[in-house]
Design a protein around this motif. Structure first.
Motif, PDB file in Angstrom:
ATOM      1  N   THR A 151       0.132 -18.264   1.431  1.00  0.00           N
ATOM      2  CA  THR A 151       0.688 -17.919   0.114  1.00  0.00           C
ATOM      3  C   THR A 151      -0.036 -18.650  -1.011  1.00  0.00           C
ATOM      4  O   THR A 151       0.548 -18.896  -2.070  1.00  0.00           O
ATOM      5  N   GLU A 152      -1.291 -19.027  -0.819  1.00  0.00           N
ATOM      6  CA  GLU A 152      -2.034 -19.761  -1.847  1.00  0.00           C
ATOM      7  C   GLU A 152      -2.052 -18.986  -3.155  1.00  0.00           C
ATOM      8  O   GLU A 152      -2.293 -17.777  -3.173  1.00  0.00           O
ATOM      9  N   ASN A 153      -1.822 -19.684  -4.258  1.00  0.00           N
ATOM     10  CA  ASN A 153      -1.816 -19.077  -5.584  1.00  0.00           C
ATOM     11  C   ASN A 153      -2.378 -20.096  -6.562  1.00  0.00           C
ATOM     12  O   ASN A 153      -1.700 -21.040  -6.966  1.00  0.00           O
ATOM     13  N   CYS A 154      -3.624 -19.913  -6.948  1.00  0.00           N
ATOM     14  CA  CYS A 154      -4.299 -20.882  -7.813  1.00  0.00           C
ATOM     15  C   CYS A 154      -3.783 -20.838  -9.243  1.00  0.00           C
ATOM     16  O   CYS A 154      -4.082 -21.742 -10.031  1.00  0.00           O
ATOM     17  N   PHE A 155      -3.040 -19.796  -9.607  1.00  0.00           N
ATOM     18  CA  PHE A 155      -2.421 -19.763 -10.931  1.00  0.00           C
ATOM     19  C   PHE A 155      -1.242 -20.732 -11.006  1.00  0.00           C
ATOM     20  O   PHE A 155      -0.951 -21.303 -12.050  1.00  0.00           O
ATOM     21  N   ALA A 156      -0.547 -20.901  -9.877  1.00  0.00           N
ATOM     22  CA  ALA A 156       0.651 -21.737  -9.858  1.00  0.00           C
ATOM     23  C   ALA A 156       0.341 -23.183  -9.492  1.00  0.00           C
ATOM     24  O   ALA A 156       0.970 -24.111 -10.005  1.00  0.00           O
ATOM     25  N   THR A 157      -0.619 -23.381  -8.593  1.00  0.00           N
ATOM     26  CA  THR A 157      -0.987 -24.720  -8.128  1.00  0.00           C
ATOM     27  C   THR A 157      -2.493 -24.861  -8.183  1.00  0.00           C
ATOM     28  O   THR A 157      -3.222 -23.977  -7.723  1.00  0.00           O
ATOM     29  N   ALA A 158      -2.967 -25.975  -8.726  1.00  0.00           N
ATOM     30  CA  ALA A 158      -4.410 -26.184  -8.878  1.00  0.00           C
ATOM     31  C   ALA A 158      -5.118 -26.081  -7.535  1.00  0.00           C
ATOM     32  O   ALA A 158      -4.664 -26.627  -6.525  1.00  0.00           O
ATOM     33  N   CYS A 159      -6.244 -25.373  -7.531  1.00  0.00           N
ATOM     34  CA  CYS A 159      -7.021 -25.159  -6.311  1.00  0.00           C
ATOM     35  C   CYS A 159      -8.352 -25.904  -6.384  1.00  0.00           C
ATOM     36  O   CYS A 159      -8.926 -26.080  -7.462  1.00  0.00           O
ATOM     37  N   ASP A 160      -8.842 -26.295  -5.229  1.00  0.00           N
ATOM     38  CA  ASP A 160     -10.169 -26.877  -5.115  1.00  0.00           C
ATOM     39  C   ASP A 160     -11.173 -25.737  -5.028  1.00  0.00           C
ATOM     40  O   ASP A 160     -11.077 -24.879  -4.146  1.00  0.00           O
ATOM     41  N   ALA A 161     -12.143 -25.710  -5.947  1.00  0.00           N
ATOM     42  CA  ALA A 161     -13.122 -24.618  -5.970  1.00  0.00           C
ATOM     43  C   ALA A 161     -13.887 -24.509  -4.661  1.00  0.00           C
ATOM     44  O   ALA A 161     -14.327 -23.424  -4.270  1.00  0.00           O
ATOM     45  N   VAL A 188     -27.136 -15.867 -12.211  1.00  0.00           N
ATOM     46  CA  VAL A 188     -26.626 -16.813 -11.221  1.00  0.00           C
ATOM     47  C   VAL A 188     -25.330 -16.292 -10.612  1.00  0.00           C
ATOM     48  O   VAL A 188     -24.641 -15.459 -11.192  1.00  0.00           O
ATOM     49  N   ALA A 189     -25.024 -16.799  -9.429  1.00  0.00           N
ATOM     50  CA  ALA A 189     -23.760 -16.490  -8.758  1.00  0.00           C
ATOM     51  C   ALA A 189     -22.719 -17.534  -9.150  1.00  0.00           C
ATOM     52  O   ALA A 189     -23.016 -18.738  -9.170  1.00  0.00           O
ATOM     53  N   VAL A 190     -21.507 -17.087  -9.456  1.00  0.00           N
ATOM     54  CA  VAL A 190     -20.435 -17.997  -9.858  1.00  0.00           C
ATOM     55  C   VAL A 190     -19.126 -17.556  -9.210  1.00  0.00           C
ATOM     56  O   VAL A 190     -19.018 -16.453  -8.676  1.00  0.00           O
ATOM     57  N   LYS A 191     -18.144 -18.445  -9.282  1.00  0.00           N
ATOM     58  CA  LYS A 191     -16.768 -18.064  -8.968  1.00  0.00           C
ATOM     59  C   LYS A 191     -15.892 -18.514 -10.121  1.00  0.00           C
ATOM     60  O   LYS A 191     -16.152 -19.525 -10.777  1.00  0.00           O
ATOM     61  N   LEU A 192     -14.872 -17.706 -10.382  1.00  0.00           N
ATOM     62  CA  LEU A 192     -13.917 -18.001 -11.435  1.00  0.00           C
ATOM     63  C   LEU A 192     -12.628 -18.469 -10.768  1.00  0.00           C
ATOM     64  O   LEU A 192     -11.983 -17.707 -10.037  1.00  0.00           O
ATOM     65  N   VAL A 193     -12.297 -19.726 -10.996  1.00  0.00           N
ATOM     66  CA  VAL A 193     -11.134 -20.330 -10.361  1.00  0.00           C
ATOM     67  C   VAL A 193     -10.009 -20.413 -11.384  1.00  0.00           C
ATOM     68  O   VAL A 193     -10.202 -20.975 -12.477  1.00  0.00           O
ATOM     69  N   PRO A 194      -8.830 -19.843 -11.096  1.00  0.00           N
ATOM     70  CA  PRO A 194      -7.730 -19.921 -12.056  1.00  0.00           C
ATOM     71  C   PRO A 194      -7.389 -21.364 -12.426  1.00  0.00           C
ATOM     72  O   PRO A 194      -7.436 -22.266 -11.582  1.00  0.00           O
ATOM     73  N   VAL A 195      -7.069 -21.566 -13.697  1.00  0.00           N
ATOM     74  CA  VAL A 195      -6.620 -22.862 -14.191  1.00  0.00           C
ATOM     75  C   VAL A 195      -5.095 -22.842 -14.221  1.00  0.00           C
ATOM     76  O   VAL A 195      -4.500 -22.029 -14.942  1.00  0.00           O
ATOM     77  N   ALA A 196      -4.466 -23.697 -13.430  1.00  0.00           N
ATOM     78  CA  ALA A 196      -3.005 -23.736 -13.402  1.00  0.00           C
ATOM     79  C   ALA A 196      -2.476 -24.039 -14.805  1.00  0.00           C
ATOM     80  O   ALA A 196      -2.901 -24.998 -15.454  1.00  0.00           O
ATOM     81  N   GLY A 197      -1.597 -23.187 -15.295  1.00  0.00           N
ATOM     82  CA  GLY A 197      -1.056 -23.364 -16.638  1.00  0.00           C
ATOM     83  C   GLY A 197      -1.951 -22.833 -17.735  1.00  0.00           C
ATOM     84  O   GLY A 197      -1.686 -23.066 -18.919  1.00  0.00           O
ATOM     85  N   GLY A 198      -2.999 -22.110 -17.374  1.00  0.00           N
ATOM     86  CA  GLY A 198      -3.923 -21.576 -18.373  1.00  0.00           C
ATOM     87  C   GLY A 198      -3.265 -20.539 -19.270  1.00  0.00           C
ATOM     88  O   GLY A 198      -2.288 -19.894 -18.885  1.00  0.00           O
ATOM     89  N   GLU A 199      -3.810 -20.386 -20.469  1.00  0.00           N
ATOM     90  CA  GLU A 199      -3.290 -19.432 -21.437  1.00  0.00           C
ATOM     91  C   GLU A 199      -4.423 -18.577 -21.985  1.00  0.00           C
ATOM     92  O   GLU A 199      -5.575 -19.013 -22.037  1.00  0.00           O
ATOM     93  N   ILE A 200      -4.099 -17.374 -22.407  1.00  0.00           N
ATOM     94  CA  ILE A 200      -5.102 -16.444 -22.930  1.00  0.00           C
ATOM     95  C   ILE A 200      -5.371 -16.756 -24.391  1.00  0.00           C
ATOM     96  O   ILE A 200      -4.455 -16.798 -25.210  1.00  0.00           O
ATOM     97  N   GLU A 201      -6.627 -16.995 -24.690  1.00  0.00           N
ATOM     98  CA  GLU A 201      -7.066 -17.190 -26.068  1.00  0.00           C
ATOM     99  C   GLU A 201      -8.359 -16.402 -26.232  1.00  0.00           C
ATOM    100  O   GLU A 201      -9.403 -16.810 -25.745  1.00  0.00           O
ATOM    101  N   GLN A 202      -8.284 -15.262 -26.864  1.00  0.00           N
ATOM    102  CA  GLN A 202      -9.401 -14.335 -26.903  1.00  0.00           C
ATOM    103  C   GLN A 202     -10.622 -14.965 -27.550  1.00  0.00           C
ATOM    104  O   GLN A 202     -10.543 -15.590 -28.592  1.00  0.00           O
TER     105      GLN A 202
END
Length: 692
Positions: A68-78, A646-660
């Protein structure tokens, strides 16, 4: 109603909003490819200097999450999730992942500069089709006066002249290691013992002085306690008396349990299919204790008497020197004389009819046997192969592929495409009869058992994607690219008519349970999915979050130039716990990497193509990188140095907010600046890909 919370004064609120460091939704983490050894690989004897600066790294997917991993709710290790992909020195020519060129060429005639230009003019409409065709045929940075001299990077021509010039790899398969860097993987194609012994006896000695295979990874995962990788590779080249030949052009591979195995075509009485037939491995699930691999495989040769299936060399500049009278005999050679087959250059250009298939792999890494078709082919009005052309020439070939598989209610369901025959009974049957590629779903029958062979799935053409409208051709093709465990299928369709100065490629989400089709158009988000927009839906996870890429500007493509594209995400379901993303809403990913403590670090990248997303929310992507950072935070910001891919991964930031991310005040949103060479080269490389 007044809330019982401490309130700030208006002034205090303004100060807080000005000083608070809002977090971006995603942190961009680069996956370094410089240590992979690709840059030091020999590429071509005419241009071996400064290769490291030309290598570009592409992310194709990310390893699945578990539980049930959810990087939006709990910080994840990239480092928890591995990105995989490939490197490129230059253009593919025809995408290494395509069953047939550009998913529309069931005549299989796009094979030289002229036919590439014709495709571009008729289906893309650029006024730069001459340059587009030259780059795809002769490679990037080719000599304008003598483009056939081999100085270009990549291109279809280099493979066609390999018979006398040998060949040097253009694409290397890469997987991220625990150290956070991309590392090369090997496939069966570099081992001569993995080839048909009779073929090797005639082909000669495998070239060992440099790499000669092009390979890409489409999927990685865990099966029976072992890691596995699957994808597509070309044959290595074999040398005999200064002649270089391949046994096949494309074969699927599976690396599992310490073994690497090739995936054979459908069992066929045509020896040419058995020896040289192509296969592609796309996806897999564990089912009944085995790895069920899906993809496509040759089951018959395409019409060899049609000499348009050979590249043209009418003026002799391309040094092909092909004999069209020998091409039709390749099928006969394969049956009785392998020596003649592999010593006849024209046979290296054989093309095939392909079907949607599966293979099974046991926990020792052994493949069960030949490819097994999913369902009975529907090839025309009389269910025969090949389909009858309006003029009776029978030059078109059946094409189908299984692009993705998911377990739904415990059974594997497959999404991809198939060929459909459409006859509107018009008086002019040449204009009224279509034999086209259409998005399809394959659903298993009640007593499905992989051991029982072919025909165990029911094929369903996805409704609502009509080829005709009012007895006029509407779509060139449609195809599904992914499916999730919620029975939601994503894909795209391509228009044959220009709309808003573009031959639009429209994305869709199809709910196979409810039968509802949602097209990603202006009703969803007019600023992203505007009229005439082109997009590619690469993947959808089991939380219904889709990723891909889409036009980031609305300049004219028809009689204009190729549009710049950027990555996007769309939530096709309800909100994800902890995520600021709202259901049934789309965003450009560059807007979700702006702001907060990671904003400056993220400003080194602009996300070009999002290629995969796992259930934890981690996205794989290919990005433009500006060392030192872009000049400002706007979408249109310029780079003071050279950009790199380059190749990258986008890791969710726990508690992140949208700022256009802001747009430059002097530009019109989505109108875009000029399209550089880097962007032009990237747009054609990843092509039709997917992963979950």
């Amino acid at each position: 109603m007044q809330h019982k919370t401490l309130k700030l004064s208006t002034l205090a609120a303004l100060i807080a909003s000005a000083t608070q460091a809002q977090a971006a939704v995603y942190q961009v983490v680069e996956v370094d490819g410089t240590g992979s050894g690709v840059g030091s690989a020999q590429y071509y004897d005419k241009n071996t200097s400064d290769l490291q600066s030309r290598v570009e790294f592409y992310a194709q997917g990310v390893s699945p999450s578990t539980g049930t991993e959810n990087c939006f709710a709990t910080a994840c290790d990239a480092g928890t999730y591995s990105v995989f992909g490939e490197s490129r020195f230059g253009t593919d020519g025809v995408d290494y992942r395509h069953e047939v060129a550009f998913l529309s060429d069931n005549y299989q005639e796009i094979n030289d500069k002229f036919s590439l230009r014709s495709y571009c003019s008729n289906n893309l409409g650029f006024n730069t089709c001459d340059e587009w065709a030259r780059d795809n045929y002769y490679g990037l940075f080719s000599n304008e006066n003598q483009p056939h001299d081999g100085s270009g990077f990549g291109g279809l021509h280099r493979e066609q002249v390999a018979w006398s010039d040998s060949y040097y790899s253009n694409a290397y398969p890469l997987v991220e290691t625990t150290a956070g860097a991309l590392s090369q993987i090997t496939t069966f194609a570099g081992d001569p013992s993995k080839y048909d012994a009779a073929a090797v006896a005639e082909l000669g000695t495998l070239v060992g002085s440099h790499s000669t295979t092009n390979a890409v990874v489409n999927r990685i995962g865990e099966f029976s306690g072992h890691a596995y990788q699957l994808g597509i590779t070309s044959s290595a080249f074999f040398e005999s008396n200064n002649r270089y030949a391949r046994q096949f052009n494309k074969r699927g591979f599976v690396n599992a349990a310490g073994a690497s195995e090739g995936l054979n075509p459908v069992n066929s009485s045509e020896a040419l299919v058995a020896q040289m037939g192509q296969t592609l491995a796309w996806d897999a699930v564990e089912y009944n204790g085995q790895l069920l691999v899906v993809g496509s495989a040759a089951f018959s040769t395409s019409k060899l008497s049609d000499t348009d299936k050979l590249p043209s060399d009418s003026n002799g500049d391309d040094r092909l020197n092909l004999n069209s009278s020998l091409f039709p005999q390749c099928g006969d050679y394969a049956t009785n004389n392998l020596n003649t087959l592999y010593n006849t250059r024209e046979c290296q250009f054989s093309v095939f009819a392909n079907d949607a298939v599966f293979w099974t792999v046991n926990n020792a890494g052994a493949v069960s046997g030949n490819a097994v078709p999913l369902a009975q082919r529907v090839d025309g009005s009389n269910n025969s192969y090949p389909a009858q052309d309006p003029d009776g020439s029978q030059e078109r070939s059946f094409q189908a592929s299984a692009r993705a598989v998911a377990l739904i209610d415990g059974k594997p369901v497959v999404a991809g495409f198939s060929t459909d025959s459409i006859n509107n009974n018009a008086v002019n049957t040449v204009n009224g009869d279509y034999y086209v590629i259409r998005a399809a779903i394959y659903t298993p029958k009640t007593d499905f058992d992989p051991a029982n062979g072919e025909g165990q799935w029911e094929r369903t053409i996805i409704p609502g994607l009509d080829i005709e409208q009012g007895n006029k051709r509407k779509l060139l093709f449609s195809a599904a690219t992914d499916i999730n465990t919620n029975n939601k299928v994503i894909g795209l369709s391509k228009s044959v008519n220009s709309e808003n100065r573009s031959f639009a490629e429209t994305m869709f989400v199809y709910d196979h349970t409810s039968g509802s089709l949602t097209q990603l158009n202006s009703a969803i988000n007019p600023s992203i999915f505007f009229t005439g927009v082109n997009g590619f839906p690469a993947a959808i996870n089991n939380k219904d979050q889709m990723v891909g890429w889409v036009d980031s500007e609305s300049v004219n493509q028809t009689n204009g130039r190729q549009r710049r594209q950027r990555a996007f995400t769309y939530l096709a379901g309800s909100n994800v716990e902890g995520s600021p993303l709202q259901g049934n809403t789309a965003w450009m990913l560059d807007d979700l990497t702006y702001g907060g403590s990671v904003g400056d670090a993220n400003n080194v990248y602009r996300i070009a193509q999002a290629t995969d997303i796992n259930d934890a929310g981690v996205i794989s992507a290919t990005a433009f990188k500006c060392d030192g950072g872009y000049q400002d935070q706007t979408k249109e910001a310029k780079c003071s140095t050279d950009e790199r891919v380059v190749a990258v991964k986008l890791v969710p930031v726990a508690g992140g907010e949208i700022e256009q991310r802001p747009a430059q005040a002097t530009t019109v949103e989505r109108s875009g600046a000029s399209l550089g060479m880097l962007a032009l080269t990237l747009l054609g490389f990843i092509g039709f890909c997917r992963k979950k």
